[in-house]
Scaffold this motif. Structure first.
Motif, PDB file in Angstrom:
ATOM      1  N   PHE A 137       0.887  -1.197  -0.219  1.00 51.08           N
ATOM      2  CA  PHE A 137      -0.147   0.010  -0.132  1.00 51.08           C
ATOM      3  C   PHE A 137       0.862   1.118  -0.011  1.00 51.08           C
ATOM      4  O   PHE A 137       0.197   2.411  -0.162  1.00 51.08           O
ATOM      5  N   THR A 138       2.134   1.270   0.174  1.00 46.57           N
ATOM      6  CA  THR A 138       2.894   2.332  -0.086  1.00 46.57           C
ATOM      7  C   THR A 138       2.925   2.983  -1.267  1.00 46.57           C
ATOM      8  O   THR A 138       2.778   4.305  -1.469  1.00 46.57           O
ATOM      9  N   ALA A 139       2.823   2.151  -2.435  1.00 49.48           N
ATOM     10  CA  ALA A 139       2.822   2.966  -3.670  1.00 49.48           C
ATOM     11  C   ALA A 139       1.143   3.612  -4.006  1.00 49.48           C
ATOM     12  O   ALA A 139       1.312   4.730  -4.666  1.00 49.48           O
ATOM     13  N   PRO A 140       0.103   2.858  -3.783  1.00 51.20           N
ATOM     14  CA  PRO A 140      -1.125   3.597  -4.149  1.00 51.20           C
ATOM     15  C   PRO A 140      -1.250   4.870  -3.296  1.00 51.20           C
ATOM     16  O   PRO A 140      -1.894   5.700  -3.466  1.00 51.20           O
ATOM     17  N   THR A 141      -0.781   4.695  -2.013  1.00 46.25           N
ATOM     18  CA  THR A 141      -1.008   5.683  -0.963  1.00 46.25           C
ATOM     19  C   THR A 141       0.002   6.855  -1.501  1.00 46.25           C
ATOM     20  O   THR A 141      -0.578   8.116  -1.218  1.00 46.25           O
ATOM     21  N   PHE A 142       1.162   6.701  -1.921  1.00 50.63           N
ATOM     22  CA  PHE A 142       1.892   7.760  -2.295  1.00 50.63           C
ATOM     23  C   PHE A 142       1.254   8.270  -3.648  1.00 50.63           C
ATOM     24  O   PHE A 142       1.294   9.451  -3.757  1.00 50.63           O
ATOM     25  N   LEU A 196      -5.350  -3.631  -5.102  1.00 50.54           N
ATOM     26  CA  LEU A 196      -4.119  -3.905  -4.237  1.00 50.54           C
ATOM     27  C   LEU A 196      -4.751  -4.460  -2.943  1.00 50.54           C
ATOM     28  O   LEU A 196      -4.084  -5.211  -2.080  1.00 50.54           O
ATOM     29  N   ILE A 197      -5.857  -4.284  -2.663  1.00 52.12           N
ATOM     30  CA  ILE A 197      -6.760  -4.922  -1.653  1.00 52.12           C
ATOM     31  C   ILE A 197      -6.673  -6.752  -2.000  1.00 52.12           C
ATOM     32  O   ILE A 197      -6.346  -7.237  -0.852  1.00 52.12           O
ATOM     33  N   ILE A 198      -7.038  -6.872  -3.131  1.00 53.93           N
ATOM     34  CA  ILE A 198      -7.145  -8.093  -3.656  1.00 53.93           C
ATOM     35  C   ILE A 198      -5.768  -8.795  -3.636  1.00 53.93           C
ATOM     36  O   ILE A 198      -5.510  -9.812  -3.176  1.00 53.93           O
ATOM     37  N   LEU A 199      -4.713  -8.090  -4.114  1.00 54.50           N
ATOM     38  CA  LEU A 199      -3.569  -8.457  -4.291  1.00 54.50           C
ATOM     39  C   LEU A 199      -2.952  -8.948  -2.805  1.00 54.50           C
ATOM     40  O   LEU A 199      -2.049  -9.830  -2.451  1.00 54.50           O
TER      41      LEU A 199
END
Length: 438
Positions: free
Chosen positions: A74-79, A103-106
């Motif tokens: 989640f660092t990538a989508p939050t950034f 990414l929740i699914i991942l």
């Protein structure tokens, strides 16, 4: 507790604190909230690994490595979310929402299967996650999201270069620097593929976080050279403070002595940091310090002058000579026109400025209110080019005049120390004007 657990634990706690500080400043701000989400992801990542390093059971360690890697996801989508809010690109809102769902699914596949994560490696410093067969495909997605974020920052700066104020340009520059530093933390993916060196990516994340926190909550930015210089010196000094005791502990196994030594070196590090910072900044900012001293000396002389015209003449000439700005002008209040009229100036011919400024303009209202030097652009007064400094002068509480100073010859921004010097000049000239008028 394993000594190797302390660095990521400390970094995790600092990251969480920075995220909370920013969020509490403006709880309803989407920018502040997205920054908090990014910091929360980093906190869980680093905290989970700090626990993992101290665990001796492989199954329990596997659980915490999954927690760490799920947070990293989640660092990538939050950034990316933070970048969209930072640039105010609302048209990308649906994209980051989609990325969150994807990414929740991942993350569920990370937790409940071994396609992306296998049972962890055991290195000399503790357990660490091991990449599964599909993990490289996740890395493609991870780096793609981060690359898009970086591209948006760069493209936005290039596209809007002529429209952005100097403050906005510097904020964007800070964000790009912070992103570049944070990207170095991706070196910690190598341990998942069998590289056995200690993960030190938290250092880059921590530096990046400090820079981003500063750009978000600070109205007037410090010169980026100062930030990087101080951060570099701090890392150098405290790397030694931590490195020497850790090496002693590893080689002798006398961890109590190692911790005591760390406690002794820590306060010494403060003095070493202060000394090195002062020496290096004196070298880097010699020219800036030179003209600041000249302006301070001029400010002291002002109170001995009794003629108003001479005060204006001295101020304009001295500032123009020591700073060599693109332009400088002095506006003085005219009762006849109820406006501030340009009295003395050094304006190039291609600069077409107002010869007078109405007393009810936004600039005059703000100067009368705060009674301190400001950047014209920060009060929405765009009659001057970006990075125009305005220094007010008062007779008691009445704004009697002000100078406008263009960008420095070397194109560098006006720093906090510049504002302090011009604040002193404003006070001293105001006192001189009171003496002259009475």
């Amino acid at each position: 507790m394993n000594i190797y657990s302390f660095p990521p634990l400390i970094a995790a706690l600092i990251t969480l604190i920075l995220g909370i500080i920013v969020f509490l400043r403006k709880t309803k701000s989407s920018l502040h909230f997205s920054f908090f989400l990014f910091n929360l992801s980093v906190f869980i990542w680093l905290f989970s690994y700090s626990v993992t390093y101290s665990i001796n059971n492989a199954k329990i360690a596997f659980f915490f490595t999954k927690a760490a890697c799920t947070a990293v996801i989640f660092t990538a989508p939050t950034f990316f979310h933070f970048t969209i809010n930072y640039l105010k690109l609302t048209k990308f809102k649906k994209l980051y929402i989609f990325l969150y769902f994807l990414l929740i699914i991942l993350s569920l596949l990370f937790i409940f299967t071994k396609y992306f994560l296998n049972e962890p490696y055991l290195y000399s410093w503790g357990y660490y996650s091991k990449a599964g067969p599909l993990h490289p495909y996740y890395l493609v997605l991870h780096f793609s999201i981060l690359s898009i974020s970086f591209f948006l920052l760069i493209f936005y700066r290039i596209k809007n270069k002529s429209k952005l104020s100097s403050t906005e340009k510097n904020r964007l520059y800070y964000a790009i620097i912070a992103y570049t530093i944070a990207s170095l933390s991706n070196i910690d993916f190598l341990q998942k593929y069998g590289f056995g060196f200690y993960p030190f990516g938290f250092i880059f994340i921590l530096i990046s976080n400090f820079i981003l926190t500063y750009t978000i909550i600070k109205y007037r930015l410090m010169d980026i050279r100062i930030i990087l210089t101080r951060a570099g010196i701090f890392i150098f000094v405290y790397s030694l403070v931590l490195f020497i005791p850790i090496i002693l502990g590893i080689t002798t196994k006398l961890w109590i002595i190692s911790i005591v030594l760390m406690g002794i070196l820590s306060p010494i590090g403060i003095f070493v940091y202060s000394y090195l910072r002062q020496r290096i900044e004196n070298i880097l900012f010699h020219e800036q310090q030179r003209y600041q001293i000249a302006i301070r000396e001029m400010a002291k002389r002002m109170t001995s002058i009794r003629e108003v015209d001479k005060i204006f003449h001295e101020v304009v000439n001295e500032i123009y000579n020591v700073i060599q700005p693109q332009f400088i002008g002095f506006y003085i209040f005219s009762n006849l026109e109820n406006s501030y009229v340009l009295s003395k100036d050094y304006f190039p011919e291609d600069y077409l400025f107002d010869k007078k400024i109405s007393s009810d303009s936004q600039l005059i209202i703000m100067l009368s209110k705060i009674k301190r030097p400001i950047l014209a652009e920060n009060v929405g007064f765009l009659n001057f080019p970006f990075e125009t400094l305005v220094v007010p002068f008062f007779n008691e509480n009445q704004l009697v005049g002000f100078i406008v100073i263009g960008q420095k010859k070397n194109k560098m921004m006006y720093t906090n120390s510049d504002f302090l010097v011009f604040d002193i000049l404003s006070s001293q000239v105001s006192l001189a004007l009171q003496n002259a008028y009475h």
